[in-house]
Design a protein around this motif. Structure first.
Motif, mmCIF file in Angstrom:
data_model
loop_
_atom_site.group_PDB
_atom_site.id
_atom_site.type_symbol
_atom_site.label_atom_id
_atom_site.label_comp_id
_atom_site.label_asym_id
_atom_site.label_seq_id
_atom_site.Cartn_x
_atom_site.Cartn_y
_atom_site.Cartn_z
ATOM 1 N N TYR A 148 -23.883 13.999 13.489
ATOM 2 C CA TYR A 148 -24.613 13.809 12.238
ATOM 3 C C TYR A 148 -25.761 12.823 12.425
ATOM 4 O O TYR A 148 -26.778 12.914 11.768
ATOM 5 N N ASN A 149 -25.594 11.869 13.337
ATOM 6 C CA ASN A 149 -26.632 10.879 13.611
ATOM 7 C C ASN A 149 -27.559 11.310 14.744
ATOM 8 O O ASN A 149 -28.355 10.507 15.224
ATOM 9 N N SER A 150 -27.424 12.543 15.204
ATOM 10 C CA SER A 150 -28.231 13.087 16.304
ATOM 11 C C SER A 150 -28.064 12.281 17.590
ATOM 12 O O SER A 150 -28.987 12.181 18.393
ATOM 13 N N ASN A 151 -26.879 11.712 17.794
ATOM 14 C CA ASN A 151 -26.614 10.916 18.998
ATOM 15 C C ASN A 151 -26.418 11.775 20.238
ATOM 16 O O ASN A 151 -26.570 11.290 21.351
ATOM 17 N N THR A 152 -26.033 13.007 20.051
ATOM 18 C CA THR A 152 -25.819 13.907 21.183
ATOM 19 C C THR A 152 -26.445 15.257 20.890
ATOM 20 O O THR A 152 -26.681 15.618 19.742
ATOM 21 N N ARG A 153 -26.712 15.972 21.946
ATOM 22 C CA ARG A 153 -27.195 17.362 21.859
ATOM 23 C C ARG A 153 -28.495 17.505 21.078
ATOM 24 O O ARG A 153 -28.701 18.483 20.367
ATOM 25 N N ASN A 154 -29.350 16.502 21.170
ATOM 26 C CA ASN A 154 -30.718 16.537 20.661
ATOM 27 C C ASN A 154 -30.840 16.350 19.156
ATOM 28 O O ASN A 154 -31.708 15.641 18.705
ATOM 29 N N LYS A 155 -30.018 17.004 18.366
ATOM 30 C CA LYS A 155 -30.149 16.926 16.906
ATOM 31 C C LYS A 155 -28.866 17.385 16.244
ATOM 32 O O LYS A 155 -28.026 18.013 16.877
ATOM 33 N N TYR A 156 -28.741 17.066 14.982
ATOM 34 C CA TYR A 156 -27.633 17.600 14.196
ATOM 35 C C TYR A 156 -27.871 19.094 14.009
ATOM 36 O O TYR A 156 -28.972 19.514 13.642
ATOM 37 N N ALA A 157 -26.878 19.882 14.288
ATOM 38 C CA ALA A 157 -27.023 21.334 14.179
ATOM 39 C C ALA A 157 -27.072 21.764 12.719
ATOM 40 O O ALA A 157 -26.240 21.353 11.916
ATOM 41 N N GLY A 158 -28.049 22.590 12.408
ATOM 42 C CA GLY A 158 -28.162 23.164 11.079
ATOM 43 C C GLY A 158 -28.106 24.674 11.170
ATOM 44 O O GLY A 158 -28.356 25.262 12.231
ATOM 45 N N ILE A 159 -27.772 25.298 10.078
ATOM 46 C CA ILE A 159 -27.722 26.759 10.050
ATOM 47 C C ILE A 159 -29.088 27.303 10.464
ATOM 48 O O ILE A 159 -30.120 26.864 9.971
ATOM 49 N N GLY A 160 -29.083 28.222 11.397
ATOM 50 C CA GLY A 160 -30.314 28.820 11.902
ATOM 51 C C GLY A 160 -30.838 28.160 13.167
ATOM 52 O O GLY A 160 -31.733 28.691 13.810
ATOM 53 N N ASP A 161 -30.280 26.999 13.514
ATOM 54 C CA ASP A 161 -30.705 26.345 14.748
ATOM 55 C C ASP A 161 -30.250 27.152 15.957
ATOM 56 O O ASP A 161 -29.325 27.959 15.881
ATOM 57 N N ILE A 162 -30.896 26.895 17.079
ATOM 58 C CA ILE A 162 -30.617 27.597 18.328
ATOM 59 C C ILE A 162 -29.733 26.722 19.203
ATOM 60 O O ILE A 162 -29.989 25.518 19.350
ATOM 61 N N TRP A 163 -28.703 27.310 19.788
ATOM 62 C CA TRP A 163 -27.855 26.621 20.759
ATOM 63 C C TRP A 163 -28.356 26.982 22.145
ATOM 64 O O TRP A 163 -28.369 28.155 22.527
ATOM 65 N N ASP A 164 -28.815 25.985 22.894
ATOM 66 C CA ASP A 164 -29.293 26.170 24.262
ATOM 67 C C ASP A 164 -28.187 25.711 25.198
ATOM 68 O O ASP A 164 -28.047 24.520 25.480
ATOM 69 N N GLU A 165 -27.390 26.653 25.642
ATOM 70 C CA GLU A 165 -26.224 26.351 26.490
ATOM 71 C C GLU A 165 -26.639 25.698 27.805
ATOM 72 O O GLU A 165 -26.009 24.746 28.253
ATOM 73 N N ALA A 166 -27.714 26.172 28.405
ATOM 74 C CA ALA A 166 -28.137 25.653 29.704
ATOM 75 C C ALA A 166 -28.480 24.166 29.641
ATOM 76 O O ALA A 166 -28.211 23.418 30.583
ATOM 77 N N ASN A 167 -29.060 23.735 28.525
ATOM 78 C CA ASN A 167 -29.448 22.335 28.371
ATOM 79 C C ASN A 167 -28.498 21.537 27.481
ATOM 80 O O ASN A 167 -28.712 20.342 27.263
#
Length: 123
Positions: free
Chosen positions: A57-76
């Motif tokens: 929620y604080n965007s501490n990991t994985r670049n940003k807080y995931a929102g509906i419609g966001d893209i999951w980049d597995e490689a990164n």
């Protein structure tokens, strides 16, 4: 509370909250325990996800807080917002950049017709 993104074909389709206690193993947070919990809910008939990933929620990991419609980049191992405009590019920090830098004169601008246009507030 911990947040988990439900992902289908690399697109976030929902984000759910899981009690932190579920993630603890000997006092250490373990993401897989949250993933296993989400899987145990049997909600694939409502949210037909194929992947579950924890999001901060604080965007501490994985670049940003995931929102509906966001893209999951597995490689990164990151969540990325959808491209806002076709001429914007993704930078090395997984943030979208306009082809023309945002003006830094203290004004407020919006992207219109491939350029920054000053936004005037009506008082």
């Amino acid at each position: 509370m911990a947040n988990f993104a439900l992902i289908k074909q690399n697109i976030v389709i929902a984000v759910i909250v899981v009690d932190n206690e579920i993630l603890l193993s000997n006092g250490v947070e373990v993401e897989q325990l949250g993933v296993d919990f989400v899987d145990s809910l049997n909600i694939k008939n409502i949210y037909p996800y194929d992947t579950v990933r924890q999001t901060s929620y604080n965007s501490n990991t994985r670049n940003k807080y995931a929102g509906i419609g966001d893209i999951w980049d597995e490689a990164n191992n990151v969540f990325i917002s959808p491209r806002p405009f076709s001429d914007w590019t993704l930078n090395e920090n997984f943030k979208w950049e306009a082809p023309i830098p945002y003006p830094n004169d203290g004004g407020y601008y919006v992207w219109v017709n491939n350029n920054w246009q000053e936004f005037a507030f009506n008082n």
